[in-house]
Design a protein around this motif. Structure first.
Motif, PDB file in Angstrom:
ATOM      1  N   GLN A  20     -29.340 -33.015  -9.021  1.00  0.00           N
ATOM      2  CA  GLN A  20     -30.461 -33.439  -9.842  1.00  0.00           C
ATOM      3  C   GLN A  20     -29.967 -34.369 -10.938  1.00  0.00           C
ATOM      4  O   GLN A  20     -28.841 -34.223 -11.422  1.00  0.00           O
ATOM      5  CB  GLN A  20     -31.157 -32.236 -10.480  1.00  0.00           C
ATOM      6  N   VAL A  21     -30.832 -35.296 -11.309  1.00  0.00           N
ATOM      7  CA  VAL A  21     -30.532 -36.286 -12.336  1.00  0.00           C
ATOM      8  C   VAL A  21     -31.551 -36.103 -13.457  1.00  0.00           C
ATOM      9  O   VAL A  21     -32.736 -35.879 -13.204  1.00  0.00           O
ATOM     10  CB  VAL A  21     -30.616 -37.718 -11.756  1.00  0.00           C
ATOM     11  N   PHE A 110     -34.692 -34.298 -11.975  1.00  0.00           N
ATOM     12  CA  PHE A 110     -35.354 -34.853 -10.796  1.00  0.00           C
ATOM     13  C   PHE A 110     -34.359 -35.010  -9.655  1.00  0.00           C
ATOM     14  O   PHE A 110     -33.177 -35.269  -9.886  1.00  0.00           O
ATOM     15  CB  PHE A 110     -35.952 -36.238 -11.110  1.00  0.00           C
ATOM     16  N   GLU A 111     -34.873 -34.874  -8.436  1.00  0.00           N
ATOM     17  CA  GLU A 111     -34.098 -35.210  -7.246  1.00  0.00           C
ATOM     18  C   GLU A 111     -33.735 -36.690  -7.410  1.00  0.00           C
ATOM     19  O   GLU A 111     -34.519 -37.469  -7.948  1.00  0.00           O
ATOM     20  CB  GLU A 111     -34.975 -34.923  -6.016  1.00  0.00           C
ATOM     21  N   PRO A 112     -32.542 -37.113  -6.980  1.00  0.00           N
ATOM     22  CA  PRO A 112     -32.089 -38.479  -7.267  1.00  0.00           C
ATOM     23  C   PRO A 112     -33.053 -39.595  -6.886  1.00  0.00           C
ATOM     24  O   PRO A 112     -33.275 -40.518  -7.676  1.00  0.00           O
ATOM     25  CB  PRO A 112     -30.769 -38.578  -6.486  1.00  0.00           C
ATOM     26  N   MET A 113     -33.657 -39.544  -5.706  1.00  0.00           N
ATOM     27  CA  MET A 113     -34.542 -40.637  -5.314  1.00  0.00           C
ATOM     28  C   MET A 113     -35.879 -40.582  -6.070  1.00  0.00           C
ATOM     29  O   MET A 113     -36.518 -41.621  -6.287  1.00  0.00           O
ATOM     30  CB  MET A 113     -34.753 -40.653  -3.795  1.00  0.00           C
ATOM     31  N   GLU A 114     -36.286 -39.410  -6.504  1.00  0.00           N
ATOM     32  CA  GLU A 114     -37.475 -39.302  -7.357  1.00  0.00           C
ATOM     33  C   GLU A 114     -37.175 -39.879  -8.741  1.00  0.00           C
ATOM     34  O   GLU A 114     -38.018 -40.554  -9.338  1.00  0.00           O
ATOM     35  CB  GLU A 114     -37.935 -37.841  -7.463  1.00  0.00           C
ATOM     36  N   LEU A 135     -26.434 -43.595  -9.498  1.00  0.00           N
ATOM     37  CA  LEU A 135     -26.795 -43.057  -8.185  1.00  0.00           C
ATOM     38  C   LEU A 135     -25.800 -43.479  -7.111  1.00  0.00           C
ATOM     39  O   LEU A 135     -25.435 -42.669  -6.246  1.00  0.00           O
ATOM     40  CB  LEU A 135     -28.223 -43.475  -7.812  1.00  0.00           C
ATOM     41  N   ARG A 136     -25.318 -44.719  -7.183  1.00  0.00           N
ATOM     42  CA  ARG A 136     -24.301 -45.165  -6.224  1.00  0.00           C
ATOM     43  C   ARG A 136     -23.030 -44.310  -6.356  1.00  0.00           C
ATOM     44  O   ARG A 136     -22.437 -43.925  -5.358  1.00  0.00           O
ATOM     45  CB  ARG A 136     -23.979 -46.645  -6.421  1.00  0.00           C
ATOM     46  N   GLN A 137     -22.625 -44.029  -7.602  1.00  0.00           N
ATOM     47  CA  GLN A 137     -21.441 -43.195  -7.807  1.00  0.00           C
ATOM     48  C   GLN A 137     -21.649 -41.785  -7.275  1.00  0.00           C
ATOM     49  O   GLN A 137     -20.690 -41.119  -6.890  1.00  0.00           O
ATOM     50  CB  GLN A 137     -21.074 -43.147  -9.294  1.00  0.00           C
ATOM     51  N   LEU A 138     -22.901 -41.349  -7.239  1.00  0.00           N
ATOM     52  CA  LEU A 138     -23.239 -40.016  -6.733  1.00  0.00           C
ATOM     53  C   LEU A 138     -23.519 -40.016  -5.230  1.00  0.00           C
ATOM     54  O   LEU A 138     -23.872 -38.990  -4.659  1.00  0.00           O
ATOM     55  CB  LEU A 138     -24.454 -39.444  -7.491  1.00  0.00           C
ATOM     56  N   GLY A 139     -23.358 -41.188  -4.592  1.00  0.00           N
ATOM     57  CA  GLY A 139     -23.473 -41.265  -3.124  1.00  0.00           C
ATOM     58  C   GLY A 139     -24.819 -41.706  -2.593  1.00  0.00           C
ATOM     59  O   GLY A 139     -25.085 -41.570  -1.405  1.00  0.00           O
ATOM     60  N   TYR A 140     -25.689 -42.251  -3.450  1.00  0.00           N
ATOM     61  CA  TYR A 140     -27.006 -42.724  -3.009  1.00  0.00           C
ATOM     62  C   TYR A 140     -27.039 -44.235  -3.014  1.00  0.00           C
ATOM     63  O   TYR A 140     -26.530 -44.858  -3.949  1.00  0.00           O
ATOM     64  CB  TYR A 140     -28.111 -42.184  -3.944  1.00  0.00           C
ATOM     65  N   GLN A 141     -27.642 -44.816  -2.005  1.00  0.00           N
ATOM     66  CA  GLN A 141     -27.734 -46.267  -1.892  1.00  0.00           C
ATOM     67  C   GLN A 141     -29.093 -46.731  -2.390  1.00  0.00           C
ATOM     68  O   GLN A 141     -30.114 -46.406  -1.782  1.00  0.00           O
ATOM     69  CB  GLN A 141     -27.496 -46.728  -0.455  1.00  0.00           C
ATOM     70  N   VAL A 142     -29.093 -47.460  -3.490  1.00  0.00           N
ATOM     71  CA  VAL A 142     -30.321 -48.044  -4.010  1.00  0.00           C
ATOM     72  C   VAL A 142     -30.023 -49.501  -4.373  1.00  0.00           C
ATOM     73  O   VAL A 142     -28.874 -49.846  -4.640  1.00  0.00           O
ATOM     74  CB  VAL A 142     -30.842 -47.295  -5.265  1.00  0.00           C
ATOM     75  N   THR A 143     -31.058 -50.315  -4.348  1.00  0.00           N
ATOM     76  CA  THR A 143     -30.880 -51.714  -4.733  1.00  0.00           C
ATOM     77  C   THR A 143     -31.799 -52.012  -5.900  1.00  0.00           C
ATOM     78  O   THR A 143     -32.934 -51.528  -5.966  1.00  0.00           O
ATOM     79  CB  THR A 143     -31.189 -52.667  -3.578  1.00  0.00           C
ATOM     80  N   VAL A 144     -31.296 -52.819  -6.812  1.00  0.00           N
ATOM     81  CA  VAL A 144     -32.050 -53.168  -8.024  1.00  0.00           C
ATOM     82  C   VAL A 144     -32.972 -54.328  -7.721  1.00  0.00           C
ATOM     83  O   VAL A 144     -32.627 -55.264  -7.071  1.00  0.00           O
ATOM     84  CB  VAL A 144     -31.096 -53.513  -9.184  1.00  0.00           C
TER      85      VAL A 144
END
Length: 144
Positions: A20-21, A110-114, A135-144
């Motif tokens: 969670q974030v 919150f769940e990371p993607m939320e 989020l990238r450091q935590l293993g999630y791929q998101v783009t700005v």
């Protein structure tokens, strides 16, 4: 004049082991991250951890640096101010989760993607790359 602030993206694993974030809602109703001005004698890292503790009630440990935001603003007394905000990825390790109501409206997990959805929907634009970097450091791929 130069002004330095620091803060962080705080994370934890809840009782079920889910990542969670943390996001705060600032006094203007916007999604944001805990941060504040450096006090005399503090390091930037100490500032980040103190501000997180003051605004959210949590103690944390810095995992890594995320990034910095730099901008200028006009101050009524000091003129043009060079502002530098340092952000860290911070693991929650203790404390009692509660908002500092004098400065912010709320704080929640919150769940990371939320968290990413909320940031994109009602957060400050300059925080997009900070949360994305965390989020990238935590293993999630998101783009700005």
């Amino acid at each position: 004049m130069k002004e330095i602030s620091a803060g962080g993206v705080v994370f934890r694993h809840n009782e079920e082991g889910q990542l969670q974030v943390q996001l705060i809602q600032d006094r203007y109703g916007k999604v944001s991250l805990p941060k504040g001005k450096m006090e005399p004698g503090e390091t930037v890292e100490e500032t980040a951890l103190r501000e997180i503790r003051e605004e959210t009630g949590l103690t944390g440990e810095i995992v890594s640096e995320i990034d910095q935001i730099k901008y200028q603003y006009e101050h009524s007394s000091f003129g043009l101010v060079d502002k530098e905000v340092h952000y860290y990825l911070v693991k929650a390790i203790g404390g009692t989760h509660q908002a500092q109501i004098e400065e912010i409206r709320g704080v929640d997990w919150f769940e990371p993607m939320e968290a990413w959805r909320r940031q994109r929907q009602s957060g400050y634009d300059n925080n997009h790359r900070i949360l994305a970097g965390a989020l990238r450091q935590l293993g999630y791929q998101v783009t700005v």
